[in-house]
Design a protein around this motif. Structure first.
Motif, PDB file in Angstrom:
ATOM      1  N   ILE A  55       0.193   5.243   1.220  1.00  0.00           N
ATOM      2  CA  ILE A  55      -0.747   6.021   2.024  1.00  0.00           C
ATOM      3  C   ILE A  55      -0.360   7.495   1.935  1.00  0.00           C
ATOM      4  CG2 ILE A  55      -1.840   6.298   4.271  1.00  0.00           C
ATOM      5  CD1 ILE A  55      -0.969   3.486   4.984  1.00  0.00           C
ATOM      6  N   ALA A  87      -4.342   4.637  -0.185  1.00  0.00           N
ATOM      7  CA  ALA A  87      -5.162   5.158   0.905  1.00  0.00           C
ATOM      8  C   ALA A  87      -4.872   6.638   1.137  1.00  0.00           C
ATOM      9  CB  ALA A  87      -4.912   4.368   2.188  1.00  0.00           C
ATOM     10  N   ALA A 127       0.823  -1.216   0.000  1.00  0.00           N
ATOM     11  CA  ALA A 127       0.000   0.000   0.000  1.00  0.00           C
ATOM     12  C   ALA A 127       0.849   1.256   0.000  1.00  0.00           C
ATOM     13  CB  ALA A 127      -0.930   0.010   1.209  1.00  0.00           C
ATOM     14  N   GLN A 151      -2.463  -1.223  -2.966  1.00  0.00           N
ATOM     15  CA  GLN A 151      -3.584  -0.431  -2.496  1.00  0.00           C
ATOM     16  C   GLN A 151      -3.175   1.027  -2.274  1.00  0.00           C
ATOM     17  OE1 GLN A 151      -6.300  -2.899   0.306  1.00  0.00           O
ATOM     18  NE2 GLN A 151      -4.211  -3.582   0.776  1.00  0.00           N
ATOM     19  N   ARG A 197      -7.788  -0.981   8.258  1.00  0.00           N
ATOM     20  CA  ARG A 197      -8.797  -1.113   7.203  1.00  0.00           C
ATOM     21  C   ARG A 197      -8.212  -1.699   5.922  1.00  0.00           C
ATOM     22  NH1 ARG A 197     -12.601   4.334   7.800  1.00  0.00           N
ATOM     23  NH2 ARG A 197     -12.969   4.104  10.048  1.00  0.00           N
ATOM     24  N   LEU A 198      -6.941  -1.443   5.673  1.00  0.00           N
ATOM     25  CA  LEU A 198      -6.274  -2.034   4.511  1.00  0.00           C
ATOM     26  C   LEU A 198      -5.934  -3.496   4.745  1.00  0.00           C
ATOM     27  CD1 LEU A 198      -3.845   0.908   3.665  1.00  0.00           C
ATOM     28  CD2 LEU A 198      -5.731   0.126   2.214  1.00  0.00           C
ATOM     29  N   LYS A 223      -8.775   3.383  -1.894  1.00  0.00           N
ATOM     30  CA  LYS A 223      -9.549   2.290  -1.297  1.00  0.00           C
ATOM     31  C   LYS A 223     -10.003   2.647   0.108  1.00  0.00           C
ATOM     32  CE  LYS A 223      -9.450  -2.597  -0.116  1.00  0.00           C
ATOM     33  NZ  LYS A 223      -8.718  -3.878  -0.179  1.00  0.00           N
ATOM     34  N   VAL A 224      -9.148   3.332   0.854  1.00  0.00           N
ATOM     35  CA  VAL A 224      -9.454   3.755   2.225  1.00  0.00           C
ATOM     36  C   VAL A 224      -9.225   5.254   2.316  1.00  0.00           C
ATOM     37  CG1 VAL A 224      -8.668   3.635   4.628  1.00  0.00           C
ATOM     38  CG2 VAL A 224      -8.948   1.537   3.293  1.00  0.00           C
TER      39      VAL A 224
END
Length: 219
Positions: free
Chosen positions: A6, A104, A4, A102, A152-153, A128-129
């Motif tokens: 972020i 975020a 991910a 992902q 949450r991920l 996604k978040v």
């Protein structure tokens, strides 16, 4: 393995600090508060509205702070109509999505601002978040917003990279255990490293970033 990326929002996805400064200046001129670059850097950037208005207007009750905060954010949204993503951001997001990494968002901004800015930047629906200030009990510099995003991920801190532009944001990301890049829209590389940044970039094209990304996906 990198799972991910972020991102903070203001000053990270977009160089929006000049617009925020202008909005604060317009709203607070009635109180005789002069929002200079130094005031913005030392008392505003990266902090929650609760902390900002308590610092700038200590003589007023909390209810007035909240009223001014709402007015400032509405003023910002009115002013922020011509925003452009930071150089290289779209390419980085495309790169991540192509590799099923992902994406975020973690911001101290309110949901109304996040929705407005993501729409203006053409980024609505790409994260996604999305963690905004309303969704956590404590904002940055507390690590809770980042810890909430990781939960949450469904990943561990060592599986993500964070991007921040402010002292409070960088402290939050590092306290959550994240490898973090400082985006130099407001601070210098030296200032970022002093507060814990693992690296510093001017744009998302910077080779220092891509060397880390290539290493992490090859691991």
């Amino acid at each position: 393995m990198l799972k991910a990326l972020i991102f903070d929002m203001d000053g990270t996805l977009v160089h929006s600090d000049p617009v925020h400064l202008e909005a604060f200046a317009e709203v607070l001129k009635a109180e005789g508060v002069d929002i200079t670059e130094e005031v913005y850097r030392s008392q505003i950037i990266g902090r929650t509205n609760e902390a900002i208005f308590a610092s700038l207007l200590p003589h007023l009750p909390v209810e007035r702070h909240e009223t001014y905060a709402d007015e400032k954010e509405a003023t910002f949204r009115r002013m922020a109509s011509d925003l452009k993503p930071l150089d290289g951001l779209l390419e980085l997001l495309d790169w991540a999505e192509a590799r099923h990494i992902q994406i975020a968002l973690v911001t101290n901004a309110p949901r109304l601002n996040a929705d407005h800015m993501l729409e203006a930047l053409g980024l609505a629906g790409r994260f996604k978040v999305e963690i905004t200030i309303e969704e956590v009990e404590r904002g940055k510099p507390d690590p809770l917003p980042y810890l909430t995003a990781l939960e949450r991920l469904g990943i561990r801190a060592e599986e993500a990279i964070a991007f921040e532009d402010s002292p409070s944001g960088m402290r939050a990301a590092k306290a959550a255990g994240l490898f973090s890049f400082g985006v130099l829209t407001g601070l210098t590389a030296g200032e970022m490293r002093e507060i814990g940044a693992d690296g510093a970039i001017v744009t998302f094209h910077d080779r220092a970033l891509w060397e880390i990304l290539e290493h992490r996906i090859a691991s």
